[in-house]
Design an enzyme around this catalytic site. Structure first.
Site, PDB file in Angstrom:
ATOM      1  N   SER A   7     -24.245  -5.323  11.885  1.00  0.00           N
ATOM      2  CA  SER A   7     -24.745  -5.343  12.873  1.00  0.00           C
ATOM      3  C   SER A   7     -25.657  -5.569  13.753  1.00  0.00           C
ATOM      4  O   SER A   7     -26.813  -5.201  12.293  1.00  0.00           O
ATOM      5  CB  SER A   7     -23.345  -5.441  14.369  1.00  0.00           C
ATOM      6  N   ASP A  36     -16.622 -14.429  11.084  1.00  0.00           N
ATOM      7  CA  ASP A  36     -17.708 -13.804  12.685  1.00  0.00           C
ATOM      8  C   ASP A  36     -18.459 -14.715  13.023  1.00  0.00           C
ATOM      9  O   ASP A  36     -19.450 -15.003  12.986  1.00  0.00           O
ATOM     10  CB  ASP A  36     -18.308 -12.810  11.363  1.00  0.00           C
ATOM     11  N   HIS A  60     -16.040  -9.134  11.675  1.00  0.00           N
ATOM     12  CA  HIS A  60     -17.592  -8.895  11.917  1.00  0.00           C
ATOM     13  C   HIS A  60     -17.248  -7.297  11.111  1.00  0.00           C
ATOM     14  O   HIS A  60     -16.662  -6.205  10.672  1.00  0.00           O
ATOM     15  CB  HIS A  60     -17.381  -7.922  13.452  1.00  0.00           C
TER      16      HIS A  60
END
Length: 466
Positions: A155, A408, A433
């Site tokens: 991320s 995601d 994710h």
């Protein structure tokens, strides 16, 4: 709208987790790497696991995210699995202004003190730490090239891992950047894509009826909360810690609800987890199953059904007494992240009548004005991060693997195709994710396993093992 992330049997199974152990350490780093403000420093926390390390082995450095570093360390088991194969030292570095790495203690979030929070400062912290680790663990290694440091991140941490390799190729040999939305800026990606993918996840793992009910609910919530009685009803039914009193409170509720839907989609893992919050396997399906029980056309009945379904995210353990609209995860630093999203990481997002969210266009002026009200600063230029880190012009960089789960929402801003023979992309068709950074699990699909194999081979190449 603002964004800051056998099924029935699975709901009742106890959640078990592997626990990775670390030695907690601190390093004094400059408060500012780019200005002459004296010798002011602060303590940056990092975690070290030496269990697998053999002298001369590589260092696997996780570039910390917008939250407590322990949360990411306990949810990145693949790095430890790699460490056993590569005899690597494992290090998780915490990001400044998150977790325990607060430059000014409990005064770090004042408008005067928070100005040292930026991606450039954070990357420089990691370079500073790398030099310390090199001195401690690799001082006797003779090399005419970059020392064997491999950056990992998921991320925002994945963005930092990629940018670390781009900006400081002398510090890291390569980077595994999982679910890193480095193209979710300015006009690089259509603003409606993010919420479009989120809606697709609900449609795929839930039902079209679930999407339609959510789409219908926004107007219902707005109408019910127009009166004080309606606000009181929603507050009580959803067990809100702070009861709704004003129109601004209702707007906050809408944002909170939108963020929960995004988080459910992004961590829709095929097994129970305790990442952002404790969740069952495939929480989107569980949520939609509960919401689909709503059959009445009565507005208050819909509000009640939503409140029940939301507890999949807000109260899966049954321990939550009330729900705080200011947070969606106990370990994320949402205030500091909002500051970063205002001052440099401006990610345009909009929703349309084609998705399940309340329709909201992207308006930079409104976004900037909201930032000024909250932080006393107008938003940064939308194109700043593109100029700083290259945007889509990545062909001059090397040794980066971008991986993305296509289920995601953040993959909307991810690198989904190879850029060159050394800047590569691997897509996980059914992945949530940064699922590839999680530890191996019996429920992992072949797409996840293949992505991890891809990462192994890339690291071997970078380390000249093959």
């Amino acid at each position: 709208m603002t964004v800051l992330f056998v099924f029935a049997a699975a709901l009742f199974c106890p959640i078990t987790y592997s626990t990775y152990t670390f030695e907690t350490k601190y390093i004094q780093v400059p408060l500012s790497h780019f200005s002459n403000i004296g010798n002011t420093t602060f303590k940056l926390r990092y975690l070290v696991n030496k269990s697998y390390h053999v002298k001369g082995g590589p260092v696997f450095l996780y570039t910390g995210n917008e939250g407590d570093v322990n949360m990411f360390a306990q949810n990145s088991g693949f790095i430890f699995e790699l460490a056993t194969e590569f005899n690597a030292l494992v290090v998780f570095a915490e990001h400044r202004y998150y977790g325990q790495s607060m430059p000014f203690g409990n005064k770090s979030y004042s408008l005067e003190n928070i100005r040292y929070l930026s991606t450039a400062q954070a990357l420089s912290d990691y370079v500073y730490l790398i030099e310390e680790l090199r001195r401690i663990y690799l001082a006797t290694v003779i090399s005419l090239d970059t020392y064997p440091f491999i950056a990992f991140g998921g991320s925002y941490g994945g963005m930092l891992a990629a940018w670390l390799r781009m900006k400081y190729p002398n510090s890291v040999l390569g980077a595994i950047a999982s679910s890193a939305p480095i193209w979710l800026f300015d006009d690089l990606t259509p603003c409606e894509t993010f919420y479009g993918i989120t809606s697709d996840v609900f449609g795929h793992y839930g039902t079209e009826h679930c999407n339609k009910t959510i789409q219908l609910s926004w107007e219902v919530i707005r109408n019910v909360t127009k009166t004080d009685k309606g606000k009181a009803f929603v507050s009580a039914t959803w067990k809100l810690c702070d009861h709704l009193k004003t129109a601004a409170d209702v707007d906050k509720l809408i944002d909170w609800l939108s963020n929960i839907y995004v988080n459910l989609a992004m961590i829709n893992y095929p097994y129970p987890t305790d990442f952002l919050v404790a969740l069952p396997a495939y929480p989107v399906k569980i949520f939609c199953d509960k919401l689909n029980s709503y059959k009445s056309q009565n507005s208050l009945a819909l509000v009640e059904a939503l409140g029940i379904a939301l507890q999949v995210y807000t109260n899966f353990t049954g321990e939550t007494k009330c729900h705080n609209m200011n947070i969606t995860s106990r370990d994320l630093g949402e205030y500091a992240w909002d500051y970063q999203a205002c001052t440099e990481l401006v990610m345009p997002m909009c929703s349309t009548e084609k998705d399940m969210f309340e329709t909201a266009p992207w308006e930079f002026k409104k976004y900037s004005d909201d930032c000024f009200r909250k932080f006393g600063v107008h938003s940064a230029r939308p194109d700043w991060v593109i100029l700083e880190y290259g945007g889509k012009n990545l062909r001059y960089f090397s040794n980066i693997v971008f991986s993305n789960g296509l289920m995601d929402p953040w993959s909307s801003g991810g690198v989904l195709k190879n850029v060159s023979c050394t800047v590569l992309a691997v897509n996980i068709t059914d992945g949530a994710h940064h699922i590839d950074l999680r530890g191996n699990h019996p429920a992992d699909t072949n797409y996840v396993l293949e992505a991890r194999k891809f990462h192994r081979n890339a690291i071997k190449k970078w380390l000249n093992i093959i």
